[in-house]
Design an enzyme around this catalytic site. Structure first.
Site, PDB file in Angstrom:
ATOM      1  N   PHE A 112     -18.030  12.578  -0.597  1.00 24.21           N
ATOM      2  CA  PHE A 112     -19.340  11.946  -0.743  1.00 24.21           C
ATOM      3  C   PHE A 112     -20.442  12.951  -1.066  1.00 24.21           C
ATOM      4  O   PHE A 112     -21.474  12.598  -1.627  1.00 24.21           O
ATOM      5  CB  PHE A 112     -19.687  11.151   0.527  1.00 24.21           C
ATOM      6  CG  PHE A 112     -20.284  11.961   1.652  1.00 24.21           C
ATOM      7  CD1 PHE A 112     -21.659  12.038   1.814  1.00 24.21           C
ATOM      8  CD2 PHE A 112     -19.475  12.608   2.575  1.00 24.21           C
ATOM      9  CE1 PHE A 112     -22.215  12.752   2.865  1.00 24.21           C
ATOM     10  CE2 PHE A 112     -20.023  13.327   3.626  1.00 24.21           C
ATOM     11  CZ  PHE A 112     -21.400  13.401   3.771  1.00 24.21           C
ATOM     12  N   LYS A 113     -20.220  14.220  -0.742  1.00 19.97           N
ATOM     13  CA  LYS A 113     -21.244  15.231  -1.003  1.00 19.97           C
ATOM     14  C   LYS A 113     -21.553  15.350  -2.495  1.00 19.97           C
ATOM     15  O   LYS A 113     -22.635  15.795  -2.878  1.00 19.97           O
ATOM     16  CB  LYS A 113     -20.782  16.594  -0.468  1.00 19.97           C
ATOM     17  CG  LYS A 113     -20.306  16.593   0.984  1.00 19.97           C
ATOM     18  CD  LYS A 113     -21.438  16.407   1.950  1.00 19.97           C
ATOM     19  CE  LYS A 113     -20.951  16.367   3.391  1.00 19.97           C
ATOM     20  NZ  LYS A 113     -20.630  17.661   3.959  1.00 19.97           N
ATOM     21  N   ASP A 114     -20.606  14.943  -3.355  1.00 22.65           N
ATOM     22  CA  ASP A 114     -20.842  15.028  -4.801  1.00 22.65           C
ATOM     23  C   ASP A 114     -22.043  14.184  -5.236  1.00 22.65           C
ATOM     24  O   ASP A 114     -22.746  14.538  -6.182  1.00 22.65           O
ATOM     25  CB  ASP A 114     -19.604  14.541  -5.576  1.00 22.65           C
ATOM     26  CG  ASP A 114     -18.444  15.505  -5.506  1.00 22.65           C
ATOM     27  OD1 ASP A 114     -18.684  16.724  -5.588  1.00 22.65           O
ATOM     28  OD2 ASP A 114     -17.296  15.036  -5.371  1.00 22.65           O
ATOM     29  N   THR A 154     -19.064  20.135   1.683  1.00 24.83           N
ATOM     30  CA  THR A 154     -20.306  20.583   1.050  1.00 24.83           C
ATOM     31  C   THR A 154     -20.045  21.751   0.109  1.00 24.83           C
ATOM     32  O   THR A 154     -20.606  21.822  -0.986  1.00 24.83           O
ATOM     33  CB  THR A 154     -21.348  20.984   2.113  1.00 24.83           C
ATOM     34  OG1 THR A 154     -21.767  19.820   2.820  1.00 24.83           O
ATOM     35  CG2 THR A 154     -22.572  21.632   1.474  1.00 24.83           C
TER      36      THR A 154
END
Length: 537
Positions: A112-114, A154
């Protein structure tokens, strides 16, 4: 829109200054001076918007067109999300009658950090290019040294967002041996000259503390022009609010256009950034019930919602019931779990929520302060709370403040055993679904809370990573399941052969700020990839 520090001070920054500065000089995190309301008729105007369209609408509420024009913003957003594998960017999938998952792992690093870091990397580049274009030929170009700490996802997302960008060096600290093999390989096999991986012999919290210390060193910070990629950077929180809006519209469509339901977002969280984005979306006006904080055994957040004590350890069970925060922390420490990205002792982004709780404390409202004095008082309160956490390892907020927090959030702690059972449960359900262990923490919390919900509640669990990133937990849960084959059913082509590729990493033997400074001094702005392969300090 301007931005202020959670720890007070009269300085107000532009969006550009906020993004490039990252962490405030007084140690605070930047927040917007106000939370904007949604425009009139937004539910009608935005209902058929794509992720890119929604990003432009939401982000423009926080970014002045004088800083980034609407055309420039659209170009940045389009560039950021064309790297995603799914046309909806963050699709919604149905798991049950009132249960859905919001898949956030369709970006280049399968996490999800993308969503935030692809955009943040492009913002860094946009601002630097613009600054340098305004310089005379003889002037020295502006450069940025990006530093970040990672508990797993991250790091790779930041690296993919910044690799090979001109005038930017990136240094990512990760706790050696405490990230999954795939996560480590995703970071350390990137050989672009501006990318530097640092393996610290310590925990994620050690890495996070080092990053904060680097930003707090004003001389070092100014010399290297440090930039932040961790979720202390406001742009990351802002980018993540968008998928809450997208999921709302997708669910309305899936439920036949009805609005006769209440959304309950369940978010597996360690550093409180992903769920904080949902809180901002709610404050803006997106209809939803209480957000659910789902933690693993590192449960500082769950314990806060139970007692109002924000403490690094549970003082009632720490070694001998030690009352001194530092002693207790040393005795208790971070627990290693099957969901390692959440193995965090202190949740950095929680400070942003604390500011709003302090600001809305009824006791403060009774003091009859001016608007400016009210903001100052909230900052002073948070500054005092965070100093207590640093000196004593804990702070307890007033009962009225805890009650404010409980209006918007619930919290559940999930064990490794529950995580494994949940992975098995959803694999054996119809439709069958393979969840990574972090998503499983969220799904487990959702199942616990569901019986307490009214019939109109629809649960949405944020699925934060692809299961292939955590092969140990998924295989452990599903070994022996009929017909299951990890390589066939889970492993994407992009991960095949990844563990055998050449690595680029620098080992730091202890969590020492001075040692990390040595690495940055050696490589910032003067990338020498051949020399940088391997080594230790």
């Amino acid at each position: 829109m301007r931005y202020l520090s959670t720890r007070g001070g009269d300085e107000l920054l532009s969006f550009e200054e906020t993004v490039l500065t990252g962490l405030a000089p007084n140690g605070g995190l930047y927040i917007p001076e106000r939370i904007p309301s949604l425009p009139e008729n937004w539910q009608t105007r935005w209902q058929n918007h794509s992720f890119v369209d929604l990003s432009v609408e939401v982000l423009s509420l926080y970014i002045s067109p004088a800083e980034i024009s609407r055309a420039e913003l659209r170009a940045l957003v389009e560039k950021s999300y064309r790297t995603f594998r799914h046309p909806q960017v963050t699709p919604v999938k149905k798991l049950g009658a009132r249960m859905y998952v919001l898949e956030l792992f369709h970006g280049p690093t399968f996490a999800f950090k993308d969503v935030a870091l692809q955009l943040l990397g492009n913002l860094f580049e946009f601002f630097l290019v613009r600054k340098n274009a305004r310089k005379d030929a003889a002037e020295k170009l502006d450069k940025l040294t990006v530093v970040g700490a990672t508990s797993g996802d991250t790091g790779s997302a930041a690296i993919y967002g910044l690799r090979n960008k001109a005038n930017i060096s990136i240094f990512i600290l990760h706790p050696k041996g405490r990230v999954s093999p795939i996560q480590e390989a995703q970071m350390t096999t990137i050989t672009d000259a501006n990318v530097h991986n640092i393996a610290v012999n310590g925990t994620f919290d050690d890495c996070q503390d080092i990053v904060k210390a680097l930003f707090a060193d004003h001389v070092f910070n100014k010399k290297h022009r440090l930039g932040a990629v961790n979720s202390i950077n406001w742009a990351r929180i802002l980018a993540q609010t968008v998928y809450y809006f997208l999921s709302y519209f997708r669910l309305r469509a899936l439920l036949g256009g009805s609005s006769d339901f209440e959304l309950q977002y369940v978010v597996p969280t360690g550093n409180f950034g992903d769920i904080l984005a949902g809180y901002y979306a709610k404050r803006m006006g997106l209809p939803m019930g209480r957000l659910v904080v789902a933690t693993n055994a590192n449960d500082i957040l769950t314990r806060f919602w139970q007692s109002g004590a924000y403490e690094k350890v549970d003082s009632s069970v720490a070694s001998g019931g030690a009352s001194d925060g530092k002693q207790a922390t040393a005795a208790y420490g971070v627990k290693e779990t099957l969901s390692p990205a959440m193995d965090i002792l202190v949740s950095s982004n929680f400070e942003r929520l604390l500011w709003y709780l302090a600001y809305e404390d009824p006791a403060l409202a009774q003091e009859n302060l001016s608007a400016k004095e009210h903001v100052r008082a909230a900052g002073a309160t948070v500054d005092g709370w965070m100093k207590k956490v640093k000196s004593d390892g804990r702070v307890k907020v007033p009962t009225a403040v805890l009650e404010l927090a409980q209006k918007d959030f619930l919290a559940e702690k999930i064990s490794d055993a529950q995580t494994l059972e949940t992975i098995r449960f959803y694999y054996g359900s119809k439709p069958s679904y393979v969840a990574d262990p972090h998503t499983a923490v969220g799904l487990s919390a959702a199942r616990i809370i569901a019986p307490q919900n009214p019939p109109s509640t629809v649960q949405v669990v944020l699925s934060t990573a692809h299961p292939a990133k955590f092969s140990e937990a998924v295989t452990r849960a599903l070994d022996g399941s009929a017909g299951f084959d990890f390589a066939r059913d889970v492993l994407p082509d992009e991960f095949k052969g990844l563990l055998e590729r050449e690595r680029r990493v620098i080992d730091v033997q202890s969590p020492d700020v001075a040692l990390v400074k040595k690495v940055i001094e050696k490589f910032a702005g003067d990338e020498s990839p051949a020399e940088a392969f391997g080594g230790s300090v």
